[in-house]
Write a protein that holds these residues in place. Structure first.
Motif, PDB file in Angstrom:
ATOM      1  N   MET A  34      30.516  24.644 -28.942  1.00  0.00           N
ATOM      2  CA  MET A  34      29.958  23.679 -29.794  1.00  0.00           C
ATOM      3  C   MET A  34      30.384  22.245 -29.833  1.00  0.00           C
ATOM      4  SD  MET A  34      27.814  24.303 -33.176  1.00  0.00           S
ATOM      5  CE  MET A  34      29.283  24.805 -34.280  1.00  0.00           C
ATOM      6  N   GLY A  79      29.619  21.309 -26.114  1.00  0.00           N
ATOM      7  CA  GLY A  79      28.248  20.816 -25.821  1.00  0.00           C
ATOM      8  C   GLY A  79      27.815  19.694 -26.952  1.00  0.00           C
ATOM      9  N   LYS A  80      27.445  20.212 -27.993  1.00  0.00           N
ATOM     10  CA  LYS A  80      27.004  19.284 -29.024  1.00  0.00           C
ATOM     11  C   LYS A  80      27.752  18.142 -29.579  1.00  0.00           C
ATOM     12  CE  LYS A  80      23.866  20.623 -32.780  1.00  0.00           C
ATOM     13  NZ  LYS A  80      23.775  21.641 -33.665  1.00  0.00           N
ATOM     14  N   PHE A  81      29.035  18.336 -29.512  1.00  0.00           N
ATOM     15  CA  PHE A  81      29.924  17.207 -30.098  1.00  0.00           C
ATOM     16  C   PHE A  81      30.343  16.163 -29.118  1.00  0.00           C
ATOM     17  CE2 PHE A  81      30.888  20.322 -33.894  1.00  0.00           C
ATOM     18  CZ  PHE A  81      29.520  20.186 -34.493  1.00  0.00           C
ATOM     19  N   GLY A  99      29.583  16.401 -25.669  1.00  0.00           N
ATOM     20  CA  GLY A  99      28.633  16.155 -24.268  1.00  0.00           C
ATOM     21  C   GLY A  99      29.189  16.385 -23.096  1.00  0.00           C
TER      22      GLY A  99
END
Ligand code: HEC
Ligand code: HEC
Length: 230
Positions: A151, A154-156, A158
């Protein structure tokens, strides 16, 4: 007499004169690798255009970057690390679902015979202009839950826009990172994430303003996904 003398020289060469052997390997690397790879940091003083013209990643700080064991085996049996090559814009085409790598435009890496791979790895490991950046590192490898790490990657943060954290999962403009832990020294991984520009002023990786403990967590995620299972 003359005959005996040349035999003596031949025996000395066969036994390997340490200094001479090292000089030869440096020459071999210059000749066989220097046509594509930078072996000195001179590119740092050139304009940004240098990056687009680069044929291969720089090797001038190889000794601060690679795991020797990985170098020895990869040089004998090289596999692709950058899914879209060294300069991705040249190897990516538009596809119906976004960017597609034009694999046919990517060349195979030359392979090196075992004995030479060992000598070349020894020589490359002596190239250490950035011992200061490594010494300044405070990273102590630890662990992180894989789902949390993913996470974060990815999400946090990039990172997955440019890097794969599993085969065929993630962006293609940076090196694959599920093999980073076996390829790269832990301190390099951390130092590079913290400040890629300190290593290469023309890197295509942006300097994100990430705090040291967050950098260390990202490095721990690369350890979790990349460490060989016992
Ligand atoms: C024709 C150009 C060319 C020659 C000659 C060449 N390389 Fe490479 N090398 C490349 C390219 C392109 C890559 C990037 C491959 C990838 O990322 O998939 C690469 C990658 C590497 C890497 C991994 C670097 C990294 O930062 O990930 C090493 C180590 C390496 N080469 C060593 C050598 C050595 C040692 C020689 C000489 C025996 C050599 N190369 C000769 C083009 C070349
Ligand atoms: C805009 C694309 C981009 C983003 C976003 C990005 N990187 Fe990179 N990264 C690169 C490129 C490209 C390289 C290789 C250097 C070059 O070619 O200039 C690289 C190199 C690296 C390396 C060294 C790997 C090697 O084999 O040499 C590590 C480690 C790394 N990135 C981690 C990260 C992490 C962690 C993040 C998220 C915080 C991140 N990157 C975000 C593009 C990116």
């Amino acid at each position: 007499m003359k005959h005996l003398f040349s035999l003596g020289v031949a025996a000395m060469l066969a036994a390997g004169v340490p200094g001479a052997a090292k000089a030869d390997t440096a020459g071999d690397v210059q000749q066989q690798c220097g046509t594509c790879h930078a072996l000195t940091h001179d590119y740092a003083t050139l304009g940004i255009q240098e990056r687009a013209e680069r044929k291969a990643p720089p090797l001038d700080f190889a000794g601060n970057k690679f795991q020797r064991a990985w170098l020895v085996s990869w040089l004998q049996n090289p596999t692709r690390i950058r899914p879209a090559g060294v300069f991705p814009p040249a190897h990516v085409k538009d596809g119906p679902n976004g960017d597609v790598v034009d694999a046919a435009s990517l060349a195979e890496h030359p392979a090196v015979p075992a004995a030479q791979a060992d000598a070349m790895a020894d020589y490359l490991m002596t190239l250490k202009p950035f011992d200061d950046l490594i010494k300044a590192e405070t990273y102590q490898p630890g662990t992180i839950a894989k789902s949390m790490g993913k996470m974060n990657f990815g999400k946090f943060k990039g990172c997955d826009a440019c890097h794969q954290d599993a085969p065929n999962s993630g962006g293609v403009s940076g090196p694959e990172l599920y093999t980073a832990w076996i390829r790269l020294q832990p301190a390099f991984i951390s130092a590079y994430i913290a400040n890629p520009l300190a290593w290469d002023p023309h890197t295509l990786m942006p300097k994100g303003d990430i705090k040291a403990d967050a950098v260390h967590k990202l490095a721990d995620y690369l350890k979790v996904i990349g460490e060989k299972q016992p």
